[in-house]
Design an enzyme around this catalytic site. Structure first.
Site, PDB file in Angstrom:
ATOM      1  N   LYS A 220       7.568  -8.614 -11.169  1.00 48.59           N
ATOM      2  CA  LYS A 220       8.832  -9.239 -11.560  1.00 48.59           C
ATOM      3  C   LYS A 220       9.033  -9.219 -13.082  1.00 48.59           C
ATOM      4  CE  LYS A 220       8.632 -12.393  -7.598  1.00 48.59           C
ATOM      5  NZ  LYS A 220       8.846 -13.794  -7.164  1.00 48.59           N
TER       6      LYS A 220
ATOM      7  N   TYR B 233      16.863 -11.115  -1.444  1.00 49.50           N
ATOM      8  CA  TYR B 233      16.574 -12.532  -1.198  1.00 49.50           C
ATOM      9  C   TYR B 233      17.609 -13.174  -0.271  1.00 49.50           C
ATOM     10  CZ  TYR B 233      12.840 -12.660  -4.728  1.00 49.50           C
ATOM     11  OH  TYR B 233      11.664 -12.472  -5.428  1.00 49.50           O
TER      12      TYR B 233
ATOM     13  N   PHE C 221      17.996 -23.223  -5.340  1.00 48.20           N
ATOM     14  CA  PHE C 221      17.365 -22.508  -6.452  1.00 48.20           C
ATOM     15  C   PHE C 221      17.832 -21.061  -6.570  1.00 48.20           C
ATOM     16  CE2 PHE C 221      14.219 -22.039  -2.951  1.00 48.20           C
ATOM     17  CZ  PHE C 221      14.029 -20.658  -2.942  1.00 48.20           C
TER      18      PHE C 221
ATOM     19  N   ARG D  37      -0.927 -10.449   0.229  1.00 46.52           N
ATOM     20  CA  ARG D  37      -0.488 -11.854   0.136  1.00 46.52           C
ATOM     21  C   ARG D  37      -1.657 -12.757  -0.251  1.00 46.52           C
ATOM     22  NH1 ARG D  37       5.020 -13.299   0.529  1.00 46.52           N
ATOM     23  NH2 ARG D  37       4.390 -15.201   1.582  1.00 46.52           N
TER      24      ARG D  37
ATOM     25  N   THR E 242       2.722 -19.446  -3.422  1.00 44.65           N
ATOM     26  CA  THR E 242       3.960 -19.131  -4.149  1.00 44.65           C
ATOM     27  C   THR E 242       3.997 -19.794  -5.522  1.00 44.65           C
ATOM     28  OG1 THR E 242       5.182 -18.877  -2.092  1.00 44.65           O
ATOM     29  CG2 THR E 242       6.483 -19.324  -4.065  1.00 44.65           C
TER      30      THR E 242
ATOM     31  N   ARG F 223      -1.669 -15.114  -8.973  1.00 46.20           N
ATOM     32  CA  ARG F 223      -0.867 -16.231  -9.476  1.00 46.20           C
ATOM     33  C   ARG F 223      -1.761 -17.349 -10.002  1.00 46.20           C
ATOM     34  NH1 ARG F 223       2.926 -15.855  -4.167  1.00 46.20           N
ATOM     35  NH2 ARG F 223       4.471 -14.365  -4.930  1.00 46.20           N
TER      36      ARG F 223
ATOM     37  N   ASN G 101       6.402 -16.306 -10.743  1.00 49.50           N
ATOM     38  CA  ASN G 101       5.090 -16.139 -10.109  1.00 49.50           C
ATOM     39  C   ASN G 101       4.652 -14.674 -10.083  1.00 49.50           C
ATOM     40  OD1 ASN G 101       6.830 -15.203  -8.168  1.00 49.50           O
ATOM     41  ND2 ASN G 101       6.269 -16.707  -6.613  1.00 49.50           N
TER      42      ASN G 101
ATOM     43  N   HIS H 268       6.164 -10.208  -6.205  1.00 47.81           N
ATOM     44  CA  HIS H 268       6.661 -10.420  -4.848  1.00 47.81           C
ATOM     45  C   HIS H 268       5.958  -9.443  -3.919  1.00 47.81           C
ATOM     46  CE1 HIS H 268       9.351 -10.851  -1.399  1.00 47.81           C
ATOM     47  NE2 HIS H 268       9.259  -9.531  -1.307  1.00 47.81           N
TER      48      HIS H 268
ATOM     49  N   GLU I 234      12.444  -4.378   3.319  1.00 45.65           N
ATOM     50  CA  GLU I 234      12.394  -4.390   1.851  1.00 45.65           C
ATOM     51  C   GLU I 234      12.084  -3.005   1.281  1.00 45.65           C
ATOM     52  OE1 GLU I 234       9.597  -7.483   0.902  1.00 45.65           O
ATOM     53  OE2 GLU I 234      10.921  -9.065   1.647  1.00 45.65           O
TER      54      GLU I 234
HETATM   55  P1  CMP Z   1       8.877 -14.600  -3.827  1.00 39.60           P
HETATM   56  O1  CMP Z   1       7.581 -14.461  -3.140  1.00 39.60           O
HETATM   57  O2  CMP Z   1       9.449 -13.421  -4.523  1.00 39.60           O
HETATM   58  O3  CMP Z   1       9.963 -15.165  -2.797  1.00 39.60           O
HETATM   59  C1  CMP Z   1      11.054 -15.950  -3.163  1.00 39.60           C
HETATM   60  C2  CMP Z   1      11.001 -16.363  -4.602  1.00 39.60           C
HETATM   61  O4  CMP Z   1      11.812 -17.448  -4.942  1.00 39.60           O
HETATM   62  C3  CMP Z   1       9.587 -16.835  -4.922  1.00 39.60           C
HETATM   63  O5  CMP Z   1       8.717 -15.756  -4.943  1.00 39.60           O
HETATM   64  C4  CMP Z   1       9.814 -17.540  -6.239  1.00 39.60           C
HETATM   65  O6  CMP Z   1       9.935 -16.633  -7.328  1.00 39.60           O
HETATM   66  C5  CMP Z   1      11.176 -18.176  -5.975  1.00 39.60           C
HETATM   67  N1  CMP Z   1      11.064 -19.557  -5.488  1.00 39.60           N
HETATM   68  C6  CMP Z   1      10.535 -20.015  -4.345  1.00 39.60           C
HETATM   69  N2  CMP Z   1      10.681 -21.351  -4.238  1.00 39.60           N
HETATM   70  C7  CMP Z   1      11.337 -21.718  -5.353  1.00 39.60           C
HETATM   71  C8  CMP Z   1      11.810 -22.976  -5.821  1.00 39.60           C
HETATM   72  N3  CMP Z   1      11.630 -24.098  -5.104  1.00 39.60           N
HETATM   73  N4  CMP Z   1      12.449 -23.008  -7.005  1.00 39.60           N
HETATM   74  C9  CMP Z   1      12.638 -21.870  -7.712  1.00 39.60           C
HETATM   75  N5  CMP Z   1      12.219 -20.648  -7.304  1.00 39.60           N
HETATM   76  C10 CMP Z   1      11.579 -20.583  -6.145  1.00 39.60           C
END
Ligand code: CMP
Length: 152
Positions: free
Chosen positions: A9, A49, A57, A85, A91, A102, A112, A115, A126
């Site tokens: 990212k 997404y 968010f 994963r 996450t 992470r 984070n 993805h 995807e």
């Molecule tokens: P990812 O695994 O790419 O999947 C969805 C993304 O949304 C996640 O990683 C984070 O970057 C983001 N994300 C998930 N939960 C939240 C949250 N509560 N607030 C902000 N960003 C979030």
């Protein structure tokens, strides 16, 4: 064998952690079968997404994921979806275990770093967002025979 979609990212790109993270995947024995640098558009972010599009968010997530280039990769390997994963960790970087990507490099829920697809169905969907069928390179590294046995 499974394929999975990885995005390094904007935070990963800006913090110059791309090489470090790709190195972890290579060291684990996963094969890179496609890779490109691109800037995600708002339209692509909404597709990628889609399951989060109605969440509070989402606007912040879209602003973040479109803010700088990302590296999109297809990785291939045995149980690659679950293996990757596990390598990423939880996450939220604050909750991710030490030793995970992470856990070692992120202190954020949003930023984070990486993805990865969370299921075979997500991986198919995807991968098709980022790569054409002809962009996958199937050649196997020579050292594969030292990474696992033929019958695994
Ligand atoms: P990812 O695994 O790419 O999947 C969805 C993304 O949304 C996640 O990683 C984070 O970057 C983001 N994300 C998930 N939960 C939240 C949250 N509560 N607030 C902000 N960003 C979030």
């Amino acid at each position: 064998m499974q394929r999975t979609l990885i995005l390094l990212k904007p935070d990963c790109f800006q913090r110059r952690l791309v090489g470090e993270i790709i190195g972890r995947f290579e060291n684990k024995g996963l094969n890179i079968i496609a890779m490109k640098l691109l800037q995600i558009t708002p339209a692509l972010a909404k597709q990628h997404y889609a399951e989060h599009a109605e969440k509070p968010f989402y606007p912040s997530l879209e602003a973040f994921i479109t803010s700088a280039p990302v590296v999109a990769m297809a990785l291939e390997g045995l149980e690659a979806i679950g293996v990757v994963r596990e390598m990423l960790g939880a996450t939220n970087g604050l909750k991710a275990a030490p030793g995970t990507i992470r856990g070692d490099f992120s202190s954020s829920r949003q930023m984070n770093l990486v993805h990865a697809s969370d299921s075979p169905e997500s991986a198919v969907r995807e991968l098709a967002l980022y790569f054409q069928p002809g962009e996958f390179c199937g050649s196997q590294p020579e050292l594969l025979r030292f990474l696992r046995a033929d019958d695994e």
